[in-house]
Write a protein that holds these residues in place. Structure first.
Motif, mmCIF file in Angstrom:
data_model
loop_
_atom_site.group_PDB
_atom_site.id
_atom_site.type_symbol
_atom_site.label_atom_id
_atom_site.label_comp_id
_atom_site.label_asym_id
_atom_site.label_seq_id
_atom_site.Cartn_x
_atom_site.Cartn_y
_atom_site.Cartn_z
ATOM 1 N N VAL A 1 0.832 -1.209 0.000
ATOM 2 C CA VAL A 1 0.000 0.000 0.000
ATOM 3 C C VAL A 1 0.869 1.263 0.000
ATOM 4 C CG1 VAL A 1 -1.970 -1.095 1.113
ATOM 5 C CG2 VAL A 1 -0.222 -0.001 2.521
ATOM 6 N N ARG B 1 -5.050 3.545 3.706
ATOM 7 C CA ARG B 1 -4.051 2.595 3.197
ATOM 8 C C ARG B 1 -3.645 1.596 4.280
ATOM 9 N NH1 ARG B 1 -1.164 4.286 -1.412
ATOM 10 N NH2 ARG B 1 -2.205 6.090 -2.315
ATOM 11 N N ILE C 1 -6.489 4.689 -4.114
ATOM 12 C CA ILE C 1 -7.034 3.567 -3.318
ATOM 13 C C ILE C 1 -7.731 2.561 -4.230
ATOM 14 C CG2 ILE C 1 -8.788 2.949 -1.590
ATOM 15 C CD1 ILE C 1 -6.449 4.239 -0.203
ATOM 16 N N LEU D 1 -5.244 0.631 -6.084
ATOM 17 C CA LEU D 1 -4.640 -0.343 -5.171
ATOM 18 C C LEU D 1 -5.490 -1.604 -5.061
ATOM 19 C CD1 LEU D 1 -2.169 -0.023 -3.204
ATOM 20 C CD2 LEU D 1 -3.850 0.370 -1.433
#
Ligand SMILES: Nc1ncnc2c1ncn2[C@@H]1O[C@H](COP(=O)(O)OP(=O)(O)OP(=O)(O)O)[C@@H](O)[C@H]1O
Ligand SMILES: [Mg+2]
Lengths: 230, 376
Positions: free
Chosen positions: A132, A152, A183, A186
């Protein structure tokens, strides 16, 4: 079918003896590796749904099977193990322990994972933080972090035990555009690892990134929307 | 290892609560040990008795300390010190009424028998005229008492003599059963055998929780008169009778006061424990919930969350006990300090902590993960 809900009903009785039914005959099936967005107005029952799937709440009636087995047939300890190793839950408002540091927050699920040796802890936590992009924050206290950074860390905590299913309850909730995008990116990177993702969001732009979208239409009724949109 | 680290770090999270818990468990341990060990502040420490040409020094407690004091004040040689503790909680009626005098003392004190004779074997007793209404010479009965370790002791005794009249009425200290022949006498005379002495305070030994008795061997190189001249130097000097009276007063006063102290101490400790644990549990509710969410069982979460408090309790208890032991050893206090007392206090306080945790956890922090994780 990794997750299957059949005619799932959840009913609460509020203080005035009035019943609230956030889930009213919900049917949902999610295959392994699928990415699913759940949208709907506030108070519709989105978090309730994730809580049921995350094995921290139980249905009033109906059926929830995980990996083809009705959840009722798992013992309490087995359910705890499922929460530990099989499901990573990113809570609404991140659910981090503000007075502890990043490292300790990420370490919590590892402490209860019987399959991970103590020697591997450090390595696993570092790997989760790296994934992250927060590897330099390990000794920072959570309440010193920004909203995006906290989010995160919450993801790192959900990923640390390498779960198959990720439940994300508005992970982009209070973030600016830049943070939102990163995000979501991710989470989408995990798709290549064969993870299953259920994400609750208010943000239609983000929801549109998902092939499969469910929406709470009426009171406690969930239905698939725009399944064909790419 | 990781869990241990987590617990250690939790000390910081709960620092205020832990500090409070440590402090109060120390206080409870301190008071508790004093209570269990039945510590008393002895008013007087030295008694001087005179028999024939010999002079005896006795200290009810801490003879060694007193010996030093005497040496420094009187600048004379003093013999070796023996300790003879008496801890008897109660004796039966027979025990309180009988005499186990031997031949020597019978002659020495010039007792007259209504019937029978002096003691010749270990299992014989001489009884008072009062008890003589119930038993005849040749009868046997059971003596029961409690020895210095607190164990109950029973011995069958055969009546060999019944006293004509109870000239002096001093029942035996419980020590009699352990040390066999013990003699008490209210006057200046005193007799001892087998290196064991009872003072008049064996009277206390029979009825009230025990006092320690210490003896300095009668190999003094100086005489009573010499000491008498220097009485003022010694300071607190009491006769045996005075000693009993003052200490009995103290004891009665102590027991009532102690009850108050213990009740106050326990309720204070309980409220601090409950309060501190409550604050900590409520503040760390979310942490508890996150653990459960992350797959911890209820029990393992509790262990991780409450262990630092338990350790604080243990540390506090140990500190309190060390303080109590130090004080008992170095100050002018009496009491029996068995290792079992120390353990009893330790476990009682630890269990108190665990119970408090369980109660609070049960009332305010049940197994509802959603409720826990949504608390900030
Ligand atoms: N423990 C509870 N007791 C009673 N009612 C509850 C409880 N938990 C949730 N509810 C009710 O159920 C409904 C659904 O709540 P839920 O948290 O699932 O909504 P949501 O869709 O996640 O909303 P948001 O987008 O605001 O997070 C709400 O009306 C809420 O008040
Ligand atoms: Mg919600």
């Amino acid at each position: 079918m990794i997750i299957e809900l059949k005619n799932a009903k959840k009913e609460y009785i509020d203080g005035k003896n009035k019943s609230i039914t956030p889930l009213n005959g919900v049917n949902l099936s999610v295959e392994k590796g699928e990415y699913v967005a759940i949208i709907g107005p506030s108070g519709a029952g989105k978090s309730t749904l994730l809580n049921i799937i995350g094995c921290i709440d139980s249905l009033t009636s109906g059926e929830y099977s995980l990996d083809g087995k009705n959840i009722e047939f798992y013992t309490k300890n087995q359910q705890a193990d499922i929460r530990n190793q099989y499901i990573g839950y990113i809570l609404q408002n991140n659910g981090l322990i503000s007075y502890r540091n990043v490292y300790d927050n990420v370490a919590i699920p590892l402490m209860f994972n019987k399959k991970v040796k103590k020697k591997e802890y450090k390595e696993k936590i570092e790997a989760a933080l790296l994934s992250v992009g927060m590897q330099d924050y390990r000794n920072r206290r959570v309440n010193e972090l920004s909203g995006g950074e906290k989010q995160r860390i919450a993801i790192a905590r959900a990923l640390v035990n390498n779960p198959d299913i990720i439940l994300a309850d508005e992970p982009t909730g209070a973030l600016d555009i830049k943070n939102k995008v990163s995000i979501v990116e991710l989470l989408f990177q995990l798709k290549s690892k064969g993870k299953t993702l259920l994400m609750v969001t208010h943000d239609m732009e983000i929801a549109n990134e998902f092939k499969i979208r469910y929406s709470f239409t009426n009171e406690g009724v969930l239905s698939q929307v725009g399944g064909t949109i790419c | 290892m990781k869990k241990l680290q987590y617990i250690i770090k939790s000390f910081w999270v709960d620092k205020r609560e832990n500090l409070r818990i440590t402090l109060f468990s120390a206080v409870i341990a301190f008071v508790g040990l004093f209570f269990i060990a039945n510590i008393k502040d002895i008013k007087s420490n030295i008694v001087i008795f005179n028999q024939a040409d010999d002079v005896y020094f006795f200290s009810l407690y801490k003879a060694d300390v007193k010996e030093k004091e005497l040496k420094s004040k009187m600048n004379k040689k003093i013999g070796k010190v023996h300790s003879v503790p008496f801890v008897s909680v109660g004796v039966n009626k027979e025990y309180a009424e009988c005499y186990i005098y031997d031949d020597y003392i019978m002659k020495h004190l010039n007792y007259q028998f209504a019937s029978g004779r002096e003691i010749r074997t270990d299992n014989e007793v001489i009884i008072t005229s009062e008890l003589g209404k119930k038993y005849k010479v040749g009868n046997t009965f059971l003596l029961s008492g409690i020895d210095e370790k607190g164990n109950s002791v029973e011995k069958e005794k055969k009546v060999c003599g019944i006293l004509e009249n109870d000239i002096i009425y001093y029942p035996h200290g419980a020590g009699a059963i352990n040390y066999d022949m013990l003699v008490v006498h209210a006057g200046k005379d005193l007799y001892y055998k087998n290196g064991v002495i009872t003072l008049d305070n064996s009277y206390i030994g029979s009825y009230v929780m025990g006092l320690g008795t210490y003896m300095i061997e009668p190999k003094e190189e100086f005489r009573f008169q010499q000491i008498e001249q220097q009485l003022e130097d010694i300071g607190e000097l009491y006769s045996g009778k005075e000693l009993i009276e003052t200490n009995l007063e103290t004891l009665q006063y102590d027991t009532n006061q102690k009850k108050v102290f213990v009740i106050a101490g326990v309720s204070l400790g309980l409220s601090v424990f409950l309060g501190s644990i409550y604050i900590s549990i409520m503040r760390r509710k979310k942490e508890f919930g996150v653990m459960m969410l992350s797959g911890a069982t209820f029990i393992s979460s509790i262990v991780l969350m409450r262990m630092n408090g338990l350790i604080s309790t243990c540390i506090g208890t140990i500190l309190g006990e060390i303080g109590a032991i130090y004080l008992i050893k170095n100050e002018n206090l009496t009491g029996e300090l068995h290792i079992s007392f120390v353990l009893q206090v330790f476990f009682a306080i630890t269990i108190l902590y665990v119970l408090c945790c369980a109660v609070i956890q049960w009332i305010w922090n049940r197994n509802d993960i959603i409720d826990l994780i949504t608390k900030e």
